[in-house]
Scaffold this active site. Structure first.
Site, PDB file in Angstrom:
ATOM      1  N   ARG A   1       0.826  -1.211   0.000  1.00  0.00           N
ATOM      2  CA  ARG A   1       0.000   0.000   0.000  1.00  0.00           C
ATOM      3  C   ARG A   1       0.860   1.261   0.000  1.00  0.00           C
ATOM      4  NH1 ARG A   1      -2.634  -3.635   3.455  1.00  0.00           N
ATOM      5  NH2 ARG A   1      -4.711  -4.225   2.748  1.00  0.00           N
TER       6      ARG A   1
ATOM      7  N   ASP B   1      -9.570  -4.765   8.373  1.00  0.00           N
ATOM      8  CA  ASP B   1      -8.578  -5.697   8.911  1.00  0.00           C
ATOM      9  C   ASP B   1      -9.121  -6.393  10.164  1.00  0.00           C
ATOM     10  OD1 ASP B   1      -5.900  -4.431   7.423  1.00  0.00           O
ATOM     11  OD2 ASP B   1      -7.383  -2.948   8.022  1.00  0.00           O
TER      12      ASP B   1
ATOM     13  N   ARG C   1     -11.626  -9.004   9.121  1.00  0.00           N
ATOM     14  CA  ARG C   1     -10.927 -10.201   8.645  1.00  0.00           C
ATOM     15  C   ARG C   1     -10.396 -11.016   9.824  1.00  0.00           C
ATOM     16  NH1 ARG C   1      -7.759  -6.664   4.040  1.00  0.00           N
ATOM     17  NH2 ARG C   1      -9.181  -7.094   2.287  1.00  0.00           N
TER      18      ARG C   1
ATOM     19  N   HIS D   1      -3.153   0.581   8.193  1.00  0.00           N
ATOM     20  CA  HIS D   1      -3.877  -0.358   7.341  1.00  0.00           C
ATOM     21  C   HIS D   1      -2.881  -0.843   6.304  1.00  0.00           C
ATOM     22  CE1 HIS D   1      -6.775  -2.275   4.791  1.00  0.00           C
ATOM     23  NE2 HIS D   1      -6.617  -1.404   3.809  1.00  0.00           N
TER      24      HIS D   1
END
Length: 304
Positions: free
Chosen positions: A88, A148, A151, A175
């Protein structure tokens, strides 16, 4: 009664799926789609409008930045797409110039709404947006580690054979690759979750690397993040005071300051009402500091 207006900037996979999710759940009276590819925005709006006889009242159209005027919420998903194997933070320099032009237009027409950022790297883009705007920090929110954490809860639930909605567990920090699991507080009905090292490592690795796996398989992630964004939108529009792991500016959070990171926050119609300070273990605090320092180093490379 005043109408609820939501603007979505960027109708790629994430933006279009978010728009469709908000439409299905009837979150707004007016839903505006803005994209550099005007034809894509127009096509999505037409397609969604053709489904209104099955849904109801929402007015959907492809607009311009002038349509940000009067919006309650502006959701930004625009930016360069993450490539397979790309972290990212590798997106950062490609996205900053795109984001600056978007923010200039948004702030020209709206000074009173709430800005919800989902573009990656989301913590840095949220920080950049706040610095650019000079808005109160509580009205510029990043999607943070809400996905997150979802998950994480899902994978723990699968391991235990328990509905993930009954699992209370947090991923905090960036993140991205430096995020951390708060195992010390993970619980089901107040009962601490006891896993061995192999289980913990496997669950967290699969949590952290989930996006890479999905992107390698189909090119992008968009269903779960759309649901996460819908959850934040709902908390704001309904003034819920919900606790959600969003990205916000931290000030002396276990010694971390002047950086956007995902932590549990109380979210209501004003945005982030309060940042909740988790009781972290020494090792978790150390990992949080490392996550913060990584992002602050990247922030220093951006001229804001």
């Amino acid at each position: 009664m005043s109408k609820t207006k939501i603007v979505i900037i960027g109708v790629g996979a994430v933006g279009a799926t978010t728009a469709y999710t908000l439409l299905l759940r009837e979150r707004a009276d007016e839903l505006v789609l803005i994209d550099a590819n005007e034809g894509k925005a127009r096509g999505d709006a037409i397609d969604m409008n053709h489904g209104l006889p099955f849904l109801g009242r929402t007015k959907v159209w492809a607009g311009t930045y002038e349509d940000c005027r009067g919006a309650n919420l502006i959701i930004v998903t625009a930016g360069a797409a993450q490539k397979p194997g790309e972290s990212r933070v590798d997106l950062l320099r490609r996205n900053v110039s795109i984001f600056e032009s978007i923010m200039n237009e948004v702030f020209k027409y709206n000074q009173d709404g709430i800005l919800l950022i989902a573009s990656n790297p989301v913590d840095i883009m949220s920080y950049f947006s706040w610095k650019k705007s000079q808005w109160p920090v509580h009205r510029i929110i990043g999607s943070g580690t809400l996905l997150d954490s979802a998950r994480f809860r899902y994978l723990i639930g699968e391991e235990l054979g328990i509905d993930s909605r009954s699992v209370h567990a947090h991923i905090i920090g960036e993140h991205g690759d430096s995020e951390l699991p708060v195992w010390s507080l993970a619980n089901v009905a107040g009962t601490r979750i006891e896993f061995d090292d192999e289980q913990r490592d496997r669950i967290f690795r699969n949590t952290r690397d989930a996006a890479y796996e999905i992107i390698a398989a189909k090119g992008a992630t968009y269903y779960a993040i759309a649901l996460a964004l819908d959850r934040i939108v709902t908390a704001i529009l309904r003034d819920e005071g919900a606790v959600l792991n969003v990205s916000t500016l931290l000030q002396d959070y276990h010694g971390v300051s002047d950086v956007y990171l995902g932590v549990p926050c109380i979210v209501d119609r004003n945005g982030v009402r309060e940042v909740l300070k988790l009781e972290l273990s020494d090792s978790e605090r150390e990992l949080l500091h490392k996550s913060a320092e990584k992002l602050k180093g990247l922030i220093r490379s951006i001229e804001v």
